[in-house]
Scaffold this active site. Structure first.
Site, mmCIF file in Angstrom:
data_model
loop_
_atom_site.group_PDB
_atom_site.id
_atom_site.type_symbol
_atom_site.label_atom_id
_atom_site.label_comp_id
_atom_site.label_asym_id
_atom_site.label_seq_id
_atom_site.Cartn_x
_atom_site.Cartn_y
_atom_site.Cartn_z
ATOM 1 N N GLY A 46 0.826 -1.194 0.000
ATOM 2 C CA GLY A 46 0.000 0.000 0.000
ATOM 3 C C GLY A 46 0.862 1.245 0.000
ATOM 4 N N GLN A 51 2.946 9.942 1.316
ATOM 5 C CA GLN A 51 4.220 9.222 1.301
ATOM 6 C C GLN A 51 5.066 9.567 0.082
ATOM 7 O OE1 GLN A 51 2.210 5.267 2.269
ATOM 8 N NE2 GLN A 51 4.254 5.045 3.164
ATOM 9 N N CYS A 88 6.004 -0.239 7.218
ATOM 10 C CA CYS A 88 5.624 0.887 6.374
ATOM 11 C C CYS A 88 6.793 1.260 5.473
ATOM 12 C CB CYS A 88 5.243 2.071 7.268
ATOM 13 S SG CYS A 88 4.748 3.551 6.389
ATOM 14 N N LEU A 89 6.494 1.597 4.217
ATOM 15 C CA LEU A 89 7.546 2.011 3.288
ATOM 16 C C LEU A 89 8.236 3.294 3.736
ATOM 17 C CD1 LEU A 89 5.802 1.222 -0.127
ATOM 18 C CD2 LEU A 89 7.613 -0.091 1.011
ATOM 19 N N HIS A 130 -4.311 1.230 7.594
ATOM 20 C CA HIS A 130 -2.976 1.817 7.583
ATOM 21 C C HIS A 130 -2.903 2.992 6.608
ATOM 22 C CE1 HIS A 130 1.565 1.305 7.768
ATOM 23 N NE2 HIS A 130 1.417 2.035 6.676
ATOM 24 N N GLU A 131 -3.394 2.784 5.392
ATOM 25 C CA GLU A 131 -3.295 3.835 4.368
ATOM 26 C C GLU A 131 -4.242 5.001 4.652
ATOM 27 O OE1 GLU A 131 -0.692 3.691 2.679
ATOM 28 O OE2 GLU A 131 -0.288 1.573 2.941
ATOM 29 N N HIS A 134 -2.639 7.251 7.113
ATOM 30 C CA HIS A 134 -1.651 8.162 6.500
ATOM 31 C C HIS A 134 -2.310 9.469 6.054
ATOM 32 C CE1 HIS A 134 2.289 6.349 6.292
ATOM 33 N NE2 HIS A 134 1.804 5.203 5.817
#
Length: 156
Positions: A46, A51, A88-89, A130-131, A134
């Site tokens: 995701g 991000q 997480c990225l 999660h997304e 963000h």
């Protein structure tokens, strides 16, 4: 399509609330394309627009069942509770246990401006939560269970 730079923890943009997309323009569809390419290149499941430095309510997810593109996603229902390891990225080399709903229902727009409803359990439910977090400036570490973080050496 282009690979965009993934912003890392400490970048203030990750802590800002994103703005609603009022109109789906070619810039938004290009953003969706670039985010998907960036997510796949980084081996993520995701990616949210902040991000990659864009404060818009745009998310891409692929937990192995195909690409999901969400514009202005809103969680409208959630049930149950599950604890799992989450990364997480934007926080490479780290993970922690996070408590999330085991089921979520999300309403959003697709790239054509059509209303869509996505229901998810397991990894998809986690990714949806999660997304969308963000988009509110929330990182998984804000919700992590204390003393569950794992840090590992980057293998690259």
């Amino acid at each position: 399509m282009a690979i965009r730079k993934i912003r890392l923890e400490g970048d203030e943009i990750l802590r800002k609330k994103c703005k609603e997309v009022k109109e789906i323009t070619p810039k938004i569809t290009t953003l969706l394309d670039d985010m998907a390419e960036t997510m796949y290149q980084a081996n993520g499941v995701g990616l949210a627009a902040p991000q990659v430095g864009i404060l818009k309510r745009v998310v891409v997810i692929d937990v192995g069942d195909g690409l999901i593109e969400l514009i202005n996603p809103v969680i409208v229902e959630s049930k149950g509770e599950v604890v799992g390891d989450e990364g997480c990225l934007s926080l490479p080399g780290r993970s922690a246990h996070v408590k999330r709903p085991e089921y979520v229902k999300v309403e959003a727009l697709d790239r054509n401006g059509e209303k869509i409803v996505i229901e998810g359990t397991e990894l998809l439910a986690v990714a949806l939560c999660h997304e969308t977090d963000h988009l509110e400036g929330i990182l998984y570490t804000d919700k992590a269970i204390p003393d569950t973080e794992t840090v590992w050496e980057d293998e690259e």
